[in-house]
Design a protein around this motif. Structure first.
Motif, short mmCIF file in Angstrom:
data_model
loop_
_atom_site.label_atom_id
_atom_site.label_comp_id
_atom_site.label_asym_id
_atom_site.label_seq_id
_atom_site.Cartn_x
_atom_site.Cartn_y
_atom_site.Cartn_z
N GLN A 27 3.40 6.31 -7.10
CA GLN A 27 2.54 7.32 -7.71
C GLN A 27 3.17 8.71 -7.62
N ALA A 28 4.02 8.89 -6.60
CA ALA A 28 4.71 10.18 -6.44
C ALA A 28 5.98 10.27 -7.28
N GLY A 29 6.32 9.18 -7.99
CA GLY A 29 7.46 9.22 -8.91
C GLY A 29 8.77 8.70 -8.35
N TRP A 30 8.70 7.89 -7.28
CA TRP A 30 9.91 7.36 -6.66
C TRP A 30 9.85 5.85 -6.51
N ALA A 31 11.03 5.23 -6.53
CA ALA A 31 11.17 3.81 -6.17
C ALA A 31 11.96 3.75 -4.88
N PHE A 67 -0.45 -2.48 15.03
CA PHE A 67 0.80 -2.80 14.35
C PHE A 67 0.81 -2.23 12.93
N ARG A 68 1.94 -1.60 12.61
CA ARG A 68 2.07 -0.91 11.32
C ARG A 68 3.51 -0.99 10.86
N ILE A 69 3.72 -1.37 9.62
CA ILE A 69 5.08 -1.42 9.07
C ILE A 69 5.49 0.00 8.65
N ARG A 70 6.70 0.39 9.01
CA ARG A 70 7.19 1.75 8.70
C ARG A 70 8.59 1.67 8.08
N TRP A 71 8.94 2.68 7.30
CA TRP A 71 10.27 2.78 6.70
C TRP A 71 11.17 3.61 7.61
N GLU A 91 -1.83 -3.72 -7.88
CA GLU A 91 -2.25 -5.00 -8.47
C GLU A 91 -1.79 -6.17 -7.60
N MET A 92 -0.54 -6.12 -7.16
CA MET A 92 -0.01 -7.18 -6.29
C MET A 92 -0.73 -7.18 -4.95
N ARG A 93 -0.99 -5.99 -4.43
CA ARG A 93 -1.68 -5.87 -3.14
C ARG A 93 -3.08 -6.45 -3.21
N ASN A 94 -3.82 -6.13 -4.29
CA ASN A 94 -5.19 -6.61 -4.42
C ASN A 94 -5.25 -8.13 -4.49
N THR A 150 0.84 -1.20 0.00
CA THR A 150 0.00 0.00 0.00
C THR A 150 0.87 1.25 0.00
N ASP A 151 1.90 1.26 0.85
CA ASP A 151 2.80 2.41 0.92
C ASP A 151 3.67 2.52 -0.33
#
Length: 324
Positions: A140-144, A160-164, A258-261, A133-134
């Motif tokens: 969408q913002a133009g970054w990998a 619980f939440r995964i964070r960078w 697509e992978m998330r869905n 999701t993130d």
């Protein structure tokens, strides 16, 4: 990849208790311990006037500035906080030179490996849904993300939440990935280029999940495709996600959504697979409970009606007696 001498670099070997003072803001940061390091520098846990923070220091001004810009962008992506909040940016002036650094929010949590030690395997799929999701928001913002690996991820909460926690490898789409780690890099496995695009991150996301099943990791064999198929088939954690992991491995997904869905559908199907047993037990227990409740209610109403009837008759006889 990281320079061979990164471990001997001064910025990667700050002592516990060492004080870093900003050249411009004059804010002071006292080092507690090193949290990690990468090609662009090292991250430390530090005490400051802002409380406990994470401080990243490096050699190259351009690399640090680039990461700062990424963090600033993250705070503005669709109103969603993807990485840690940026607190301060400055330079540290020493006898040996000037080192750029920035200070960010310290995210307190568990590593993916520590988190999964006490949780069921289903949590691997749930965390991957959050990660995808993130990633979709980032793409969408133009970054990998680039250097996507467990070391750069943390689980906070509850909830619980995964964070960078490190954005050093984040790269503008269509450019060459600037930082990577072999196990999560499709170029190492011969599965594609190191071009910044959604499929690069999705390959890495799949390998993060593989790493959870094989914490010590493994090196590339002569036939990586057969090797990966065997690894997935041989893991109870990974086997249910085989179709999704193989599509990520082969670059078959157009985007993270697509992978998330597909993953969400799979998780829902797994949950529904457990439901019939729960329903059958409920079907045995609930009707009996409802019947008992109905009997109780009926009995209570009957008794209440009898009492009121008796009282009314007594009252009636009393009134008749008064009039005679």
């Amino acid at each position: 990849m990281m320079p061979q001498d990164i471990r001997t670099s001064p910025v990667c070997n700050l002592a516990v208790g060492e004080e870093i003072r900003g050249k411009w803001s004059h804010y002071r940061y006292r080092i507690r311990r090193r949290l990690g390091y990468g090609a662009t520098g090292a991250v430390y846990l530090a005490d400051s006037d802002h409380g406990v923070v994470a401080l990243k220091i490096g050699h190259d001004q351009m690399s640090i500035t680039s990461e700062v810009n990424v963090l600033k962008r993250f705070s503005k992506v669709q109103g969603k906080v993807l990485g840690p909040s940026l607190i301060d940016v400055d330079d540290w002036l020493t006898r040996n030179g000037t080192y750029p650094f920035y200070v960010m929010e310290y995210l307190k949590g568990e590593t993916l490996f520590d988190f999964m030690k006490t949780r069921s395997p289903e949590w691997a799929g749930i965390l991957l849904v959050q990660l995808l999701t993130d990633l979709h928001t980032l793409h969408q913002a133009g970054w990998a993300f680039g250097d996507l690996k467990p070391d750069n991820l943390l689980v906070t909460g509850p909830p619980f939440r995964i964070r960078w926690i490190d954005v050093g490898g984040t790269t503008i789409m269509d450019r060459s990935i600037k930082e990577y780690t072999e196990f999560y890099d499709r170029g190492y496995w011969g599965k594609g280029t190191r071009k910044a695009e959604p499929s690069y991150d999705l390959f890495s996301a799949g390998m993060v999940m593989v790493n959870l099943a094989y914490p010590s990791r493994f090196t590339k064999a002569s036939d990586p495709d057969k090797q990966m198929q065997a690894k997935i088939a041989g893991s109870p954690m990974l086997k249910p996600y085989a179709s999704i992991l193989e599509k990520a491995w082969n670059g078959k997904y157009r985007n993270a959504e697509e992978m998330r869905n597909e993953l969400v559908l799979l998780l829902n199907a797994k949950e529904k697979g457990k439901t019939p047993l729960k329903k059958s037990r409920t079907a045995i227990q609930k009707p009996a409970t409802r019947q008992a409740q109905k009997k109780k209610q009926s009995s209570f109403l009957t008794e209440t009606l009898l009492v009121f009837t008796f009282v009314f008759i007594v009252y009636l006889f009393y009134m008749l007696g008064q009039t005679m």
